[in-house]
Design an enzyme around this catalytic site. Structure first.
Site, PDB file in Angstrom:
ATOM      1  N   ASN A 135     -16.172 125.835 104.392  1.00  0.00           N
ATOM      2  CA  ASN A 135     -15.961 124.857 105.447  1.00  0.00           C
ATOM      3  C   ASN A 135     -15.550 125.578 106.723  1.00  0.00           C
ATOM      4  OD1 ASN A 135     -15.724 122.337 106.471  1.00  0.00           O
ATOM      5  ND2 ASN A 135     -14.231 121.630 104.965  1.00  0.00           N
ATOM      6  N   SER A 141     -11.135 131.337  90.488  1.00  0.00           N
ATOM      7  CA  SER A 141     -11.762 131.452  91.793  1.00  0.00           C
ATOM      8  C   SER A 141     -12.475 132.801  91.850  1.00  0.00           C
ATOM      9  CB  SER A 141     -10.639 131.351  92.841  1.00  0.00           C
ATOM     10  OG  SER A 141     -11.161 131.279  94.107  1.00  0.00           O
ATOM     11  N   LEU A 142     -13.795 132.784  91.722  1.00  0.00           N
ATOM     12  CA  LEU A 142     -14.547 134.031  91.556  1.00  0.00           C
ATOM     13  C   LEU A 142     -15.129 134.538  92.885  1.00  0.00           C
ATOM     14  CD1 LEU A 142     -15.451 136.006  89.315  1.00  0.00           C
ATOM     15  CD2 LEU A 142     -17.542 134.662  89.094  1.00  0.00           C
ATOM     16  N   CYS A 178      -8.740 131.587 102.819  1.00  0.00           N
ATOM     17  CA  CYS A 178      -7.752 130.538 102.576  1.00  0.00           C
ATOM     18  C   CYS A 178      -6.626 130.604 103.594  1.00  0.00           C
ATOM     19  CB  CYS A 178      -7.204 130.703 101.162  1.00  0.00           C
ATOM     20  SG  CYS A 178      -5.728 129.736 100.843  1.00  0.00           S
ATOM     21  N   GLU A 213       2.149 120.536 100.178  1.00  0.00           N
ATOM     22  CA  GLU A 213       1.244 119.398 100.260  1.00  0.00           C
ATOM     23  C   GLU A 213       0.564 119.117  98.924  1.00  0.00           C
ATOM     24  OE1 GLU A 213      -1.353 120.874 103.260  1.00  0.00           O
ATOM     25  OE2 GLU A 213      -2.626 121.856 101.796  1.00  0.00           O
ATOM     26  N   GLU A 252      -0.378 130.373  93.946  1.00  0.00           N
ATOM     27  CA  GLU A 252      -1.086 130.862  92.761  1.00  0.00           C
ATOM     28  C   GLU A 252      -0.246 130.437  91.546  1.00  0.00           C
ATOM     29  OE1 GLU A 252      -3.855 132.579  91.474  1.00  0.00           O
ATOM     30  OE2 GLU A 252      -2.655 132.144  89.697  1.00  0.00           O
ATOM     31  N   CYS A 255      -4.556 116.978  93.658  1.00  0.00           N
ATOM     32  CA  CYS A 255      -4.441 118.437  93.748  1.00  0.00           C
ATOM     33  C   CYS A 255      -3.012 118.765  94.194  1.00  0.00           C
ATOM     34  CB  CYS A 255      -5.468 118.920  94.767  1.00  0.00           C
ATOM     35  SG  CYS A 255      -5.323 120.659  95.138  1.00  0.00           S
TER      36      CYS A 255
HETATM   37  S1  SF4 Z   1      -4.580 132.250  95.464  1.00  0.00           S
HETATM   38 FE1  SF4 Z   1      -5.217 130.190  96.227  1.00  0.00          FE
HETATM   39  S2  SF4 Z   1      -3.574 129.598  97.642  1.00  0.00           S
HETATM   40 FE2  SF4 Z   1      -3.344 131.800  97.274  1.00  0.00          FE
HETATM   41  S3  SF4 Z   1      -4.430 132.772  98.972  1.00  0.00           S
HETATM   42 FE3  SF4 Z   1      -5.868 132.622  97.248  1.00  0.00          FE
HETATM   43  S4  SF4 Z   1      -6.970 130.666  97.544  1.00  0.00           S
HETATM   44 FE4  SF4 Z   1      -5.131 130.627  98.845  1.00  0.00          FE
END
Ligand code: SF4
Length: 350
Positions: A290, A214-215, A122, A94, A161, A108
């Site tokens: 969320n 992403s911390l 996630c 997506e 990732e 995105c």
């Molecule tokens: S790296 Fe990104 S897509 Fe992969 S599990 Fe973590 S938040 Fe989700």
């Protein structure tokens, strides 16, 4: 589509030049072809009228130009649009278009089918990794969304990732940056990672791109729990890699911090975060978790969000609160795929 043919959307400029020279053609032809593909959105060599007829026939024999058509599009009340694409092996990915104002939109995009990183907040993480996206599958998400209107910024923040698929991602970025193609400046593209330290260092050696990390935690204990990657690359390795990235690229690193109720949203967390970010040229993007059906965590309270942000701002850390858009459709990354899989499943059982 014959498999021995080369997909021109998989090639950066240099690779296209090499392909053409194997055909006995001049280098400058690459620019002409890139212009047709990315600026005129032409998929058929026949339409490339400034190339000789024989050349067009030769190209059609040896190459093709792939494209994506969304299989499903969901539009939210705030204008956010989610596109679901089916790949040639039946897998789905997506992309999400997020309107910023009247004239600007951010797209995105995904870089893998699923993801191996297993972040607890996630949904994509729960699918596991199916496979890496090929270069052209990354580029085609942008090309398809552009049919729907202009896109000012691109973020590699969808499924997957990006640094776990580094080679294909770097080639895709080179294609997005092409002056004769889509022409995205390096400042208009952001790559978001969960924190693969050696690859962050490798990325800064290979290409320019804004980095978002992403911390989501201020201690290894909390981060280990939320993001298994932290057990491999703990904060004391991640933060120096981010500091070096900012120094080498002369760009601020963005730290994404999802505020989760009673997990990482206290003032003690904010205080530790300030200490952690000391000496790193950065800004912080706060995102309220969320809560959705079956979610493992709670949303943070409004007061805790405000207090957390104020604490950072008062200590001279740029901290923005990102509104979670598209709430009425599928909120976080991976959710559209989840919904679609659910629907298909229902169909099977009906
Ligand atoms: S790296 Fe990104 S897509 Fe992969 S599990 Fe973590 S938040 Fe989700």
């Amino acid at each position: 589509m014959s498999t021995h043919k080369i997909d021109l959307k998989s090639l950066n400029c240099q690779q296209l030049e090499e392909f053409l020279s194997r055909m006995g053609k001049e280098k400058y032809r690459a620019k002409q072809i890139l212009h047709w593909i990315y600026q005129r959105h032409v998929l058929d060599f026949e339409e490339m009228t400034d190339l000789a007829k024989k050349f067009r026939c030769d190209l059609a024999e040896q190459a093709f130009i792939s494209s994506f058509l969304p299989e499903m599009v969901e539009t939210s009340e705030d204008g956010t649009r989610k596109y679901l694409f089916r790949l040639d092996d039946g897998q789905t990915i997506e992309a999400v278009r997020i309107p910023m104002d009247e004239s600007r939109a951010t797209l995105c995009i995904s870089t893998q089918v699923g993801c191996a990183m297993g972040c607890q907040f996630c949904m994509t993480g729960t699918f596991g990794l199916a496979r890496n996206l090929r270069t052209e599958e990354i580029v085609n998400q942008v090309c398809a969304a552009l049919q729907d209107g202009p896109i000012s910024n691109i973020v590699l923040m969808g499924m997957g990732e990006p640094l776990h698929n580094l080679d294909n991602v770097v080639t895709a970025l080179q294609i997005l940056y092409l002056d004769d193609g889509l022409g995205y400046g390096t400042r208009r593209v952001t790559l978001s990672t969960c924190g693969l330290v050696p690859e962050i260092r490798e990325l800064s050696r290979r290409i320019k791109v804004n980095l978002a990390v992403s911390l989501n935690a201020s201690t290894n204990e909390i981060r280990d729990r939320l993001m298994p990657v932290n057990q491999r690359y703990p904060l004391e390795e991640l933060l120096p890699a981010c500091r070096d990235y900012a120094q080498t690229t002369k760009q601020r690193v963005t730290f994404e911090y999802i505020l989760i109720g009673d997990v990482n949203n206290s003032i003690a967390d904010a205080k530790r975060l300030v200490a952690l970010l000391h000496g790193v040229r950065c800004k912080v993007n706060l995102i309220a978790y969320n809560e959705h059906q079956g979610a493992p965590f709670n949303a943070p309270s409004e007061e805790s969000i405000k207090a957390f942000q104020s604490y950072l701002l008062q200590r001279d850390i740029v901290a923005t609160l990102r509104a979670s858009k598209g709430q009425d459709i599928s909120a976080a990354c991976g959710q559209l795929k989840g919904k679609f899989a659910e629907q298909s499943l229902n169909c099977t059982f009906e």
